[in-house]
Scaffold this motif. Structure first.
Motif, PDB file in Angstrom:
ATOM      1  N   TRP A   1      35.404  53.869  36.653  1.00  0.00           N
ATOM      2  CA  TRP A   1      34.140  53.232  36.995  1.00  0.00           C
ATOM      3  C   TRP A   1      34.115  52.731  38.434  1.00  0.00           C
TER       4      TRP A   1
ATOM      5  N   TYR B   1      37.782  51.464  48.999  1.00  0.00           N
ATOM      6  CA  TYR B   1      38.608  50.321  48.682  1.00  0.00           C
ATOM      7  C   TYR B   1      39.117  49.652  49.949  1.00  0.00           C
TER       8      TYR B   1
ATOM      9  N   MET C   1      33.871  43.011  45.225  1.00  0.00           N
ATOM     10  CA  MET C   1      32.995  42.854  44.064  1.00  0.00           C
ATOM     11  C   MET C   1      31.539  43.067  44.465  1.00  0.00           C
TER      12      MET C   1
ATOM     13  N   LYS D   1      30.888  46.745  43.366  1.00  0.00           N
ATOM     14  CA  LYS D   1      30.463  46.607  41.981  1.00  0.00           C
ATOM     15  C   LYS D   1      29.089  45.972  41.843  1.00  0.00           C
TER      16      LYS D   1
ATOM     17  N   ILE E   1      33.147  45.404  28.643  1.00  0.00           N
ATOM     18  CA  ILE E   1      34.018  46.018  29.640  1.00  0.00           C
ATOM     19  C   ILE E   1      33.361  45.916  31.005  1.00  0.00           C
ATOM     20  N   TYR E   2      32.095  46.293  31.049  1.00  0.00           N
ATOM     21  CA  TYR E   2      31.339  46.278  32.295  1.00  0.00           C
ATOM     22  C   TYR E   2      31.312  44.872  32.893  1.00  0.00           C
TER      23      TYR E   2
ATOM     24  N   PHE F   1      34.820  43.845  34.149  1.00  0.00           N
ATOM     25  CA  PHE F   1      35.185  44.542  35.383  1.00  0.00           C
ATOM     26  C   PHE F   1      34.471  43.894  36.564  1.00  0.00           C
ATOM     27  N   LYS F   2      33.212  43.551  36.357  1.00  0.00           N
ATOM     28  CA  LYS F   2      32.432  42.955  37.453  1.00  0.00           C
ATOM     29  C   LYS F   2      32.994  41.614  37.869  1.00  0.00           C
ATOM     30  N   LYS F   3      33.511  40.880  36.900  1.00  0.00           N
ATOM     31  CA  LYS F   3      34.093  39.585  37.212  1.00  0.00           C
ATOM     32  C   LYS F   3      35.503  39.734  37.756  1.00  0.00           C
ATOM     33  N   GLY F   4      36.043  40.950  37.656  1.00  0.00           N
ATOM     34  CA  GLY F   4      37.412  41.162  38.078  1.00  0.00           C
ATOM     35  C   GLY F   4      38.405  40.619  37.068  1.00  0.00           C
TER      36      GLY F   4
ATOM     37  N   LYS G   1      41.477  45.157  34.512  1.00  0.00           N
ATOM     38  CA  LYS G   1      41.610  46.328  35.381  1.00  0.00           C
ATOM     39  C   LYS G   1      41.325  47.627  34.637  1.00  0.00           C
TER      40      LYS G   1
ATOM     41  N   ASP H   1      38.822  50.313  36.251  1.00  0.00           N
ATOM     42  CA  ASP H   1      38.050  49.814  37.378  1.00  0.00           C
ATOM     43  C   ASP H   1      38.643  50.479  38.617  1.00  0.00           C
TER      44      ASP H   1
ATOM     45  N   THR I   1      37.705  50.661  41.664  1.00  0.00           N
ATOM     46  CA  THR I   1      37.543  50.163  43.027  1.00  0.00           C
ATOM     47  C   THR I   1      38.909  50.130  43.705  1.00  0.00           C
ATOM     48  N   ASP I   2      39.953  49.894  42.933  1.00  0.00           N
ATOM     49  CA  ASP I   2      41.303  50.006  43.468  1.00  0.00           C
ATOM     50  C   ASP I   2      41.925  51.271  42.875  1.00  0.00           C
TER      51      ASP I   2
END
Lengths: 371, 368
Positions: free
Chosen positions: A168, A178, A334, A338, B85-86, B89-92, B95, B121, B123-124
């Motif tokens: 996601w 990133y 974030m 996101k 889950i969503y 993930f948004k709150k971090g 993972k 997630d 993003t990383d």
């Protein structure tokens, strides 16, 4: 109010007069933002393999061909002995040695099992671990292929598990998404932190601070007069970087820009307060610089940008939480990637406000005591 | 020569008079090496994972137990809905997530294909990939448990050995890297200020009217810092041996000589910065701002150099720390001799020569 305006005018003039400093503040960070994200890629996708083949059979050839075609491995050389292969590892030319013993093919067919030996340069544990895991998977696939050729009957028993994956927020697993926001945070941190740390102490070293001390300027006016110009520089640098991220890397923040900038505004106050605090404690610029270097290096390496905070031992996590940069990098990702909202980043906001109040209060309190 | 020694002595006085700076110079690297040596690791532990179990049967239970038993994962909470889950993930707050569809265990028991979904997630991307690998490995393990392979014919059995670092200790990689990083920044910054400070204070004029070659002025400035940096190196080395349990497998003398060469190359770089800048502030900003991030990224201890695009690999070759890092790993951790690192040594020596020459030359032109 007039005092503050005059102070600000003086500070801005001083900054813009120094022609050597301007490129360092505005151009150098942008060049780094252009170059550095290209370098920051953890992906283990280029593993050099030294093959020691003592069997020289059809199977070993097929096996090595399969490994080579996987895209992860580059066959650095074939050897008949272990020692020359180890030399390749010693010279950093190979990461993993794959050793195929003599009679490999015969054992596999007749004894029903055969071993292969992997030796990985494990100084970089991640690379060694991932590399041998990849290699194991490829060997497993190869094993299945030849087994299916010989015994094309499915084994009876329980069912198989089919795993599907979804990634996601970054389905292409693009590292730049990133790294770019994180590196931008680091660059703004360095510019702001260093320049603020050097500032008051520079006046001390030059002796000009005496002149300010004899005027009826209040402490908070003085600190504010120092803080605002750097705050503006930080804002400008950040905006330039955001534009660069948009037009060069195509990164457009998903979340609210207003939220991002509000966070940045508080963050900069905290960071600059920290720099000024260092400045009030230092006797000369070199000292200030080294202390600033010490902390900013900790900020950078423990911020979670390079090495994830989750993996650190408990006490190190506490340190990471106590550094303003960690929260900003978090929030930056974030909001940008996101589209998180205020409710998601409330905690980080509170941390940052606390940093800003404490650090600046301390700097104001400490100023003049040492001057 | 006598004159030169007089100058060196003067510089020594300057440096050692400032006790606080000295304290900082020795204290900071010590703290940094300890802090980073213990804290930095790329090994993933205790990542928060969300488990959404729509099956709730024996099979999913067994798999969840295996995941929670592994040191890689912390199960944040069970009984989740897909939407959570969503939000998480948004709150971090997590993972990755693992979703068992209804009937997971049934499918498995009936010899069918049972579905399982891993969500990360991303993003990383690095953490996402690593966690996916760990989860997949656990699932494979589980499958082998329910599907014993002991008497499957034609088995290739890979036997893996981890050279030099069998415990996969993260500090093995980071300590030499941090060593190179800390020495590089400290040495460059120290000398980068030295000349420019005299320019700023006006004392440079006095030096220049003395009957003394400017070359010596420059070199005399570097000597005390060389001594300081070498002491720093010894302290760092001792710490990494005693506190961080790093082995020294190779020749200590060779390691020391190589470090001296590296330190000299960084000091020369600092001198170069010093002779082209006009204020201490600019000199320090150039050496800190300009060197810190590139040194972290291009030394090779965090991001593998061979992943980088070719032009960046070429840029990384310009950094002394990149070569020193290879040398430290080879001599200290692998126990190799000069026979293996002669090339890196030559590069460092060549760099030092070029940097020194340019900085002395550019210093001269400012005289005219």
């Amino acid at each position: 109010m007039r005092t503050l305006r005059l102070l600000l005018e003086k500070e801005f003039r001083q900054i813009f007069r120094d022609k050597g400093l301007l490129p360092v503040i505005f151009v150098m960070p942008m060049i780094q933002l252009l170059i550095m994200p290209l370098a920051a890629n953890f992906d283990v996708k280029h593993i050099n393999l030294a093959v020691v083949d003592r069997d020289h059979s059809t199977y070993t050839q097929q096996m090595v061909a399969k490994i080579a075609s996987s895209g992860y491995f580059f066959i650095k050389g074939y050897y008949t002995d272990y020692t020359p292969a180890l030399h390749q590892v010693e010279q950093e030319k190979a990461d993993i040695i794959l050793e195929i013993p003599a009679h490999f093919e015969r054992d596999l067919v007749k004894e029903n099992k055969a071993a292969v030996y992997l030796a990985a340069d494990a100084i970089n544990g991640t690379k060694a671990g991932l590399g041998s895991a990849y290699l194991n998977t490829i060997l497993g696939d190869f094993n299945n292929e030849i087994r299916m050729k010989w015994l094309p009957v499915k084994m009876p028993g329980a069912g198989t598990i089919d795993v599907t994956y979804s990634n996601w927020f970054n389905p292409n697993m693009n590292y730049r998404l990133y790294m770019v926001p994180g590196i931008l945070v680091l660059l703004v941190t360095m510019v702001g932190g260093f320049i603020a740390a050097l500032n008051i102490v520079k006046e001390k070293e030059m002796g000009t601070i005496e002149q300010i001390n004899v005027t009826p300027i209040k402490k908070w006016q003085f600190i504010l007069g120092k803080l605002i110009p750097f705050w503006v520089i930080g804002m400008v640098d950040f905006s330039l970087g955001l534009l660069l991220a948009r037009f060069v890397y195509g990164i457009i923040p998903l979340g609210s820009l207003l939220l991002l900038y509000s966070f940045l505004a508080v963050y900069l106050v905290a960071l600059l307060g920290f720099g000024l605090l260092i400045s009030t404690y230092s006797a000369n610029q070199l000292q200030a610089m080294f202390v600033a270097f010490f902390f900013i290096m900790i900020f950078m390496l423990m911020s979670g940008l390079f090495v994830s905070v989750d993996n650190m031992p408990g006490w190190a996590k506490v340190i990471a939480k106590l550094t303003p940069v960690t929260h900003f990098i978090d929030v930056m990702r974030m909001i940008v990637l996101k589209g998180s909202r205020f409710a998601d980043i409330k905690m980080q906001f509170l941390y940052e406000i606390a940093f800003a109040v404490v650090l600046n209060g301390w700097a104001i309190w400490n100023y003049r005591k040492t001057a | 020569m006598k004159q030169f020694m007089v100058f060196v002595r003067k510089e020594f006085y300057h440096v050692f008079r400032d006790r606080r700076t000295l304290l900082i110079l020795f204290g900071l690297p010590v703290m940094q090496i300890l802090l980073f040596g213990y804290a930095l690791t790329t090994e993933i532990k205790n990542a928060q994972i969300i488990i959404v179990d729509h099956a709730g049967d024996a099979a999913s239970g067994k798999l969840i137990a295996m995941i929670s038993a592994s040191k890689y994962f912390n199960i944040s909470q069970q009984a989740y809905a897909d939407d959570d889950i969503y939000t998480d993930f948004k709150k971090g707050a997590a993972k990755c997530a693992l979703v068992f569809p209804a009937g997971f265990g049934n499918d498995l028991r009936n010899g069918q294909v049972a579905q399982l979904q891993i969500i990360t997630d991303a993003t990383d991307p690095n953490t996402a990939k690593t966690l996916t690998n760990y989860l997949t490995a656990i699932v494979t393990d589980y499958q082998q448990q329910i599907n014993p392979t002991a008497n499957i014919p034609m088995r290739i059995e890979p036997v893996t050995r981890m050279l030099y670092n069998p415990a996969l200790n993260g500090s093995m990689n980071f300590v030499p890297g941090v060593m190179a990083l800390v020495l590089m920044i400290i040495c460059t910054t120290l000398t980068s200020v030295s000349i420019v400070r005299e320019k700023e204070m006006g004392t440079m004029e006095i030096l220049l009217v003395s009957p003394f070659k400017p070359v010596y002025v420059v070199l005399a400035k570097a000597v005390p810092y060389l001594v300081l940096a070498m002491v720093d190196f010894v302290i760092i080395l001792l710490l990494s041996i005693l506190a961080l349990e790093m082995p020294v497998r190779g020749n200590l003398l060779l390691l020391f000589m190589e470090s001296t060469l590296f330190i000299i190359s960084c000091l020369s770089l600092g001198l170069l910065i010093s002779s082209v800048t006009r204020s201490q502030q600019t000199a320090m900003m150039v050496s800190m701002m300009g060197m810190m991030l590139p040194t972290i990224l291009f030394t090779g201890f965090i991001f593998p150099l061979e992943n980088m695009p070719l032009p960046l690999q070429l840029i990384s070759n310009l950094l002394p720390s990149r070569w020193f890092y290879v040398i430290v790993k080879a001599v200290m951790l692998k126990g190799l001799g000069i026979g293996v690192v002669w090339k890196e040594t030559l590069v460092l020596a060549g760099m030092t020569l070029v940097l020194l020459t340019i900085s002395i030359k550019s210093f001269k032109t400012r005289l005219a």
